[in-house]
Design a protein around this motif. Structure first.
Motif, short mmCIF file in Angstrom:
data_model
loop_
_atom_site.label_atom_id
_atom_site.label_comp_id
_atom_site.label_asym_id
_atom_site.label_seq_id
_atom_site.Cartn_x
_atom_site.Cartn_y
_atom_site.Cartn_z
N ASN A 140 20.09 -5.63 102.36
CA ASN A 140 20.53 -5.05 103.63
C ASN A 140 19.35 -5.04 104.60
O ASN A 140 18.60 -4.06 104.67
CB ASN A 140 21.04 -3.62 103.42
N VAL A 191 23.84 -6.85 110.01
CA VAL A 191 24.24 -8.25 110.21
C VAL A 191 25.29 -8.31 111.32
O VAL A 191 25.92 -7.31 111.66
CB VAL A 191 24.81 -8.85 108.90
N TRP A 192 25.45 -9.50 111.85
CA TRP A 192 26.47 -9.70 112.89
C TRP A 192 27.87 -9.58 112.31
O TRP A 192 28.15 -10.07 111.22
CB TRP A 192 26.30 -11.08 113.53
N GLY A 211 27.74 -12.25 109.38
CA GLY A 211 27.00 -12.13 108.12
C GLY A 211 25.54 -12.48 108.24
O GLY A 211 24.77 -12.28 107.27
N ARG A 212 25.10 -13.00 109.40
CA ARG A 212 23.68 -13.31 109.59
C ARG A 212 22.92 -12.07 110.04
O ARG A 212 23.47 -11.22 110.75
CB ARG A 212 23.51 -14.42 110.63
N ALA A 213 21.66 -11.98 109.63
CA ALA A 213 20.85 -10.81 109.98
C ALA A 213 20.56 -10.79 111.47
O ALA A 213 20.13 -11.81 112.05
CB ALA A 213 19.55 -10.82 109.19
N SER A 249 16.88 -11.41 112.28
CA SER A 249 16.33 -12.75 112.06
C SER A 249 16.11 -13.51 113.36
O SER A 249 15.35 -14.49 113.38
CB SER A 249 17.26 -13.56 111.15
N VAL A 275 21.90 -14.24 104.48
CA VAL A 275 21.79 -13.51 105.75
C VAL A 275 20.80 -14.14 106.71
O VAL A 275 20.69 -13.73 107.86
CB VAL A 275 21.39 -12.04 105.51
N THR A 276 20.05 -15.16 106.26
CA THR A 276 19.03 -15.76 107.10
C THR A 276 19.52 -17.10 107.65
O THR A 276 19.93 -17.97 106.88
CB THR A 276 17.73 -15.98 106.29
#
Length: 210
Positions: A77, A82-83, A93-95, A98, A153-154
């Motif tokens: 987490n 995340v989006w 699901g992406r951070a 990031s 997530v990246t």
């Protein structure tokens, strides 16, 4: 007012009373509150004369377990979450963190190094323990879970994953190099012959006379 029993006890056993008072004085003098601020670090540091290797191992296992739990949670987490939608070109699901590339690199690499180091400690400190294979299997699975979560997530276009893999392998590589260096330095040390029985010419002369 002093009771008669205590007076009788002190008269009958004066030596025992003095020994107990001396022991209590030593114990209270060693308490942390009677020590200066400068001696706190020295007071709590590891002492081979007092602590056993088992005590040190137990403390290190607790610390390594806490570090592993915290760093694993931070990797799964990430800060900021995340989006949740696909607006403005980002993917669900992406951070969120990031997209601040430099800051996210610092966070991700530092967190990965800490997590990998804690895993190394857990495996090393439980070596030759019962169920050690199960411990290795569990920690390996946790590492795979951590890696898959970080990759999920990246964003691929923002972070180069070879740096993350290098950060994960760094603690193991450093430990192996330190072990090799320690073994080489031990082998290079010259063997010194200690003369247990020093030469005594006068004694030899006396034996020759006999």
């Amino acid at each position: 007012m002093v009771s008669g029993n205590s007076l009788t006890h002190s008269k009958l056993f004066p030596y025992k009373t003095s020994v107990e008072e001396e022991r209590l004085h030593k114990e209270t003098s060693k308490r942390p509150e009677n020590m200066t601020k400068k001696s706190w670090f020295r007071y709590f540091q590891y002492d081979e004369r007092k602590e056993t290797p088992a005590d040190a191992r137990n403390v290190l296992l607790i610390v390594a377990g806490l570090i592993a739990a915290v760093t694993f949670q931070a990797g799964v987490n990430p800060p900021g979450g995340v989006w949740q939608d696909d607006k403005d070109g980002h993917r669900p699901g992406r951070a969120i963190y990031s997209y601040q590339t430099k800051e996210f690199y610092v966070f991700l690499i530092s967190n990965t190094v800490a997590f990998s180091t804690s895993i190394l400690l857990l495996i090393s400190l439980t070596h030759k323990f019962p169920f050690h294979f199960e411990v290795i299997l569990a920690t390996t699975s946790m590492v795979v879970t951590y890696a898959s979560s970080v990759f999920a997530v990246t964003p691929d276009e923002l972070v180069k994953f070879r740096y993350i893999l290098l950060a994960a392998a760094a603690p193991f590589i450093i430990r192996c190099l330190l072990q090799v260096w320690a073994r080489l330095t031990m082998e290079e040390q010259p063997y010194e012959k200690h003369n247990v029985f020093p030469e005594n010419r006068s004694g030899e002369n006396e034996l020759n006379r006999l």
